[in-house]
Write a protein that holds these residues in place. Structure first.
Motif, short mmCIF file in Angstrom:
data_model
loop_
_atom_site.label_atom_id
_atom_site.label_comp_id
_atom_site.label_asym_id
_atom_site.label_seq_id
_atom_site.Cartn_x
_atom_site.Cartn_y
_atom_site.Cartn_z
N THR A 1 -42.08 -9.87 28.26
CA THR A 1 -41.52 -11.02 28.90
C THR A 1 -42.19 -12.39 28.06
N CYS B 1 -39.61 -15.31 26.72
CA CYS B 1 -40.02 -16.64 26.70
C CYS B 1 -40.20 -17.71 25.59
N LYS C 1 -36.76 -2.72 30.25
CA LYS C 1 -37.57 -4.06 30.59
C LYS C 1 -36.46 -5.20 31.09
N ARG D 1 -37.04 -7.56 34.36
CA ARG D 1 -37.97 -8.72 34.03
C ARG D 1 -37.17 -9.86 33.18
N LEU D 2 -36.37 -9.54 32.18
CA LEU D 2 -35.47 -10.49 31.58
C LEU D 2 -34.45 -11.21 32.50
N VAL E 1 -36.09 -13.97 34.00
CA VAL E 1 -36.21 -15.07 32.89
C VAL E 1 -34.88 -15.81 32.96
#
Length: 75
Positions: A14, A18, A49, A52-53, A56
């Motif tokens: 993550t 970012c 994952k 989580r993205l 974002v």
């Protein structure tokens, strides 16, 4: 976009996403960032994952919209 900052708490993937997004925004490539699947491919992030993205991505879209940028890359 002159400066892109973020505050994130999470896994290294993550944080890497970012950081990469901030660099791309500062380089003026915000219109061609793609989405979470693209970020996984570019950064070598495991597809597991993705959740989580997606968070974002939501934050990125909100910031770009608040700054007056549209999805097609125009202000």
């Amino acid at each position: 976009i002159l400066r892109a900052c973020y505050r994130a708490y999470g896994c290294p993937h993550t944080l890497a996403a970012c950081e990469w997004l901030a660099q791309e925004l500062e380089a003026g490539r915000w219109a061609s960032l793609g989405g979470p699947k693209d970020w996984c491919r570019v950064l070598g992030i495991p597809i597991v994952k993705m959740g989580r993205l997606l968070v974002v991505e939501d934050a990125l879209r909100a910031v770009l919209a608040a700054a007056g940028f549209t999805a097609c890359g125009q202000t």
